[in-house]
Design an enzyme around this catalytic site. Structure first.
Site, PDB file in Angstrom:
ATOM      1  N   LYS A  22       0.911  -1.201   0.178  1.00 43.63           N
ATOM      2  CA  LYS A  22      -0.064  -0.066  -0.027  1.00 43.63           C
ATOM      3  C   LYS A  22       0.729   1.217  -0.071  1.00 43.63           C
ATOM      4  O   LYS A  22       0.541   2.216  -0.615  1.00 43.63           O
ATOM      5  CB  LYS A  22      -0.848  -0.071   1.174  1.00 43.63           C
ATOM      6  CG  LYS A  22      -1.571   1.168   1.565  1.00 43.63           C
ATOM      7  CD  LYS A  22      -2.476   1.479   2.792  1.00 43.63           C
ATOM      8  CE  LYS A  22      -1.627   1.474   3.862  1.00 43.63           C
ATOM      9  NZ  LYS A  22      -2.650   2.033   5.220  1.00 43.63           N
ATOM     10  N   ASP A 313       3.119  -0.866  12.060  1.00 40.85           N
ATOM     11  CA  ASP A 313       2.028  -1.455  11.586  1.00 40.85           C
ATOM     12  C   ASP A 313       2.107  -3.080  11.682  1.00 40.85           C
ATOM     13  O   ASP A 313       1.415  -3.755  12.359  1.00 40.85           O
ATOM     14  CB  ASP A 313       1.892  -1.332  10.056  1.00 40.85           C
ATOM     15  CG  ASP A 313       1.325   0.055   9.876  1.00 40.85           C
ATOM     16  OD1 ASP A 313       0.706   0.735  10.613  1.00 40.85           O
ATOM     17  OD2 ASP A 313       1.182   0.515   8.605  1.00 40.85           O
ATOM     18  N   LYS A 340      -3.992   6.020  14.102  1.00 40.33           N
ATOM     19  CA  LYS A 340      -4.276   5.141  12.793  1.00 40.33           C
ATOM     20  C   LYS A 340      -5.523   5.097  12.496  1.00 40.33           C
ATOM     21  O   LYS A 340      -6.463   5.700  12.778  1.00 40.33           O
ATOM     22  CB  LYS A 340      -3.167   4.006  13.033  1.00 40.33           C
ATOM     23  CG  LYS A 340      -1.765   4.069  13.214  1.00 40.33           C
ATOM     24  CD  LYS A 340      -1.164   4.159  11.877  1.00 40.33           C
ATOM     25  CE  LYS A 340       0.601   4.068  12.069  1.00 40.33           C
ATOM     26  NZ  LYS A 340       1.171   3.967  10.778  1.00 40.33           N
ATOM     27  N   ARG A 386      -6.264  -3.934  10.013  1.00 37.39           N
ATOM     28  CA  ARG A 386      -5.252  -4.860  10.711  1.00 37.39           C
ATOM     29  C   ARG A 386      -5.632  -5.558  11.880  1.00 37.39           C
ATOM     30  O   ARG A 386      -5.292  -6.571  12.179  1.00 37.39           O
ATOM     31  CB  ARG A 386      -4.080  -3.912  11.044  1.00 37.39           C
ATOM     32  CG  ARG A 386      -3.432  -3.317   9.846  1.00 37.39           C
ATOM     33  CD  ARG A 386      -1.805  -2.811  10.054  1.00 37.39           C
ATOM     34  NE  ARG A 386      -1.434  -2.517   8.848  1.00 37.39           N
ATOM     35  CZ  ARG A 386      -1.037  -2.988   7.709  1.00 37.39           C
ATOM     36  NH1 ARG A 386      -1.290  -4.163   7.514  1.00 37.39           N
ATOM     37  NH2 ARG A 386      -0.838  -2.245   6.581  1.00 37.39           N
TER      38      ARG A 386
END
EC number: 2.5.1.19
Length: 427
Positions: A22, A313, A340, A386
């Protein structure tokens, strides 16, 4: 609400060809649009965030063609600044990798553009970037809440000396770096505070170099960028596999391998998230590195206590892998989880407790002690891709797990659950 129940998995084994990164996809799309010449991007990620960037570029008059599977994109560069015909509003969903770089790039030249997005995007801070752009002459207004999108941009950025706070998100610096070469004057960017997620800056500098622009990097404290430059198309560009997406499969291999191999990234990858594999190795798994793959083989896993600022991440995946490690795991220096897709520190602590873990949620750390036996739970995903992927790992126990709103993985990995099932043997 839709849900998906994963039954216990006895073993994982196999190879995953990773979708494109990404971070790399959206940077490459913007640089290809700004560059002179035509660029063919291959292994482009097909996901919500990338679609938002493509839609925005299209609205700005950039022409491109996409293959049927949307992973090959041929873009005709504008050879300079992006211009809107008249006033324009761009809707960018919850795509930080589109919002931040476009907010900067569209301050070049004379435009009148509004950038907006989903409700969560309006809660994600952008003030540090706006402050820096204003120092360079940009005319920017907040349309709702001070320091947050939506923004109205009316050009004016001309370079000069700007200071940017690096302590919240590296995307603010990435946005300035990618914009500065097209400014009429040279730009010096000074970093205030500690720069978070440095490896993401390396991705930016690497891509800028691929498109013909060099940046003087003074130890990540100051960056000097010459003005009046032009990005040049490299012709063809292969987007690396997504290293953050690799983390779930590598962790699965560590917990219930067999061996899981991910392809599309390797020892020379520009993405900092490949360092996630080092953490698994430290916990006790066996890692094998190739030029175009990373493989992870099961080991006896032990808890770790580590600073995770360099891989924010992928570090989330360690939080759920910790459920399978002996002892108490502590992940430190992860304040930026809070800004986030959701407040990931709060979300992670809340959902880990549901499966029976003992969790301490600090301002910028999380401490996790696994239970003797994982409990069945319905996991809330907070519209965060996520969270959904991390908690799929709970099924690597003898307890099923239900993931609410599983389709939220579309942000980066639309067919994640199908890929996981492909390498899994049910218990």
């Amino acid at each position: 609400m839709e849900s998906l129940t994963l039954q216990p998995i006895a073993r994982v084994d196999g190879t995953i060809n990773l979708p494109g990164s990404k971070s790399v996809s959206n940077r490459a799309l913007l640089l290809a649009a700004l560059a002179s010449g035509t660029t063919v991007l291959t292994n482009l990620l097909d996901s919500d965030d990338v679609r938002h960037m493509l839609n925005a570029l299209s609205a700005l008059g950039v022409s491109y063609t996409l293959s049927a599977d949307r992973t090959r994109c041929e873009i005709t560069g504008q050879g300079g600044v992006l211009h809107a015909e008249g006033a324009l509003e761009l809707f960018l969903g919850n795509a930080g990798t589109a919002m931040r770089p476009l907010a900067a790039a569209l301050c070049l030249g004379a435009n009148d553009i509004v950038l907006t997005g989903e409700p969560r995007m309006k809660e994600r801070p952008i003030g540090h970037l706006v402050d820096a752009l204003r120092q360079g002459g940009a005319k920017i207004d907040y349309l709702e809440q001070e320091n947050y999108p939506p923004l109205r941009l009316r050009g004016g950025f001309s370079g000069g000396h700007v200071e940017v706070d690096g302590s919240v998100s590296s995307q603010f610096l990435t946005a300035l770096l990618m914009t500065a070469p097209l400014a009429p004057q040279d730009t010096t960017i000074a970093i205030k505070g500690d720069l978070v997620s440095k490896p993401y800056i390396d991705i930016t500098l690497n891509l800028m170099k691929t498109f013909g622009v060099e940046v003087e990097n003074q130890n990540y404290q100051r960056f000097v960028v010459k003005g009046e430059q032009q990005y040049r198309s490299p012709g063809q560009y292969l987007v690396e596999g997504d290293a953050s997406s690799a983390s779930y499969f590598l962790a699965a291999g560590a917990i219930k391998g067999g061996t899981v191999k991910v392809t599309g990234i390797g020892r020379n990858s520009m993405q900092g998230d490949i360092r996630f594999a080092d953490v698994l190795e430290k916990m006790g798994a066996t890692i094998t590195w190739g030029d175009d793959f990373i493989a992870c083989t099961r080991g006896e896993l032990n808890a770790v206590d580590m600073d995770m600022n360099h891989i924010p991440d992928a570090a989330m995946t360690i939080a759920t892998a910790a459920l399978f490690a002996k002892g108490t795991t502590t992940l430190r220096n992860i304040y930026n989880w809070r800004v986030k897709e959701t407040d990931r520190l709060f979300a992670m602590a809340t959902e880990l407790r549901k499966v029976g873990a003992e969790v301490e949620e600090g301002h910028d750390f999380i401490r996790i002690t696994p239970p003797a036996q994982l409990q069945f739970a319905e996991i809330g995903t907070y519209n965060d891709h996520r969270m959904a992927m991390c908690f799929s790992l709970v099924a690597l126990s003898d307890t099923p797990v239900t993931i609410l709103d599983p389709k939220c993985t579309a942000k980066t990995f639309p067919d994640y659950f199908e890929q996981l099932a492909r390498i899994s043997t049910p218990a």
